[in-house]
Write a protein that holds these residues in place. Structure first.
Motif: not given
Length: 190
Positions: A62-73, A21-32
């Motif tokens: 640990e336990g801070l990266r719940d895919p339903l809640r976490v967002r990257y920027a 999820q983290c890798v994809e968010a970063i790659l999506e940001a640079f694609d955008f």
């Protein structure tokens, strides 16, 4: 008002899905950004954040990266450039993205070898022969890797914390920093 910390990689990833999820968010940001002809031009881990606010002295929680809640920027666009034509950005932009992703995710190649190949291709210098990945191509390749994994594989636990580039090996979550005094290590875990 609290602000997002820049400790994007300092807290542990529990599963492959959390890493992806983290890798994809970063790659999506640079694609955008690149689709809109924007070059960030200051690609560093400290210029990316996660919406988790914790004690500044606590690392590897640990336990801070719940895919339903976490967002990257991404932030700090002070060195950004807007290009008049597509593809005007420096070839080093995606190289820097690869370097940023290498330490926290290279260790996954033990479970998913194609991740190592993607990171290698991202980090090719402008002078090297081979495929120069654009943000779009990197994102597409990553999504192909992700779609090749089953739901069960995505839930595999992550046993390593990061990739030690200097020593060329993964650092286990059980490894303690060698150079820090024991009372410091105890204080940070407490």
């Amino acid at each position: 008002m609290p602000r997002w910390p820049s400790k994007i990689f300092f807290h542990d990833f529990g599963t492959i899905a959390e890493c992806f999820q983290c890798v994809e968010a970063i790659l999506e940001a640079f694609d955008f950004l690149h689709e809109h002809r924007i070059e960030h031009n200051d690609v560093l881990a400290q210029n990316a954040g996660v919406n988790v606010i914790t004690n500044n002295h606590a690392w590897y929680l640990e336990g801070l990266r719940d895919p339903l809640r976490v967002r990257y920027a991404l932030y700090d666009f002070g060195h950004s450039l807007i290009h008049s034509v597509d593809g005007g950005w420096s070839p080093k932009e995606m190289n820097n993205v690869g370097q940023m992703l290498n330490s926290p995710f290279r260790h996954l190649q033990a479970q998913i070898p194609s991740i190592g190949l993607l990171l290698d291709d991202l980090q090719r210098s402008a002078e090297e022969e081979g495929v120069r990945l654009t943000a779009r191509l990197a994102l597409q390749r990553f999504q192909e890797i992700k779609s090749s994994l089953t739901t069960e594989q995505m839930q595999y636990p992550v046993h390593d914390r990061l990739w030690d580039r200097k020593n060329g090996k993964a650092v286990s979550k059980n490894d303690r920093p060698q150079q820090l005094p024991s009372n410091f290590v105890k204080w940070t875990e407490g």
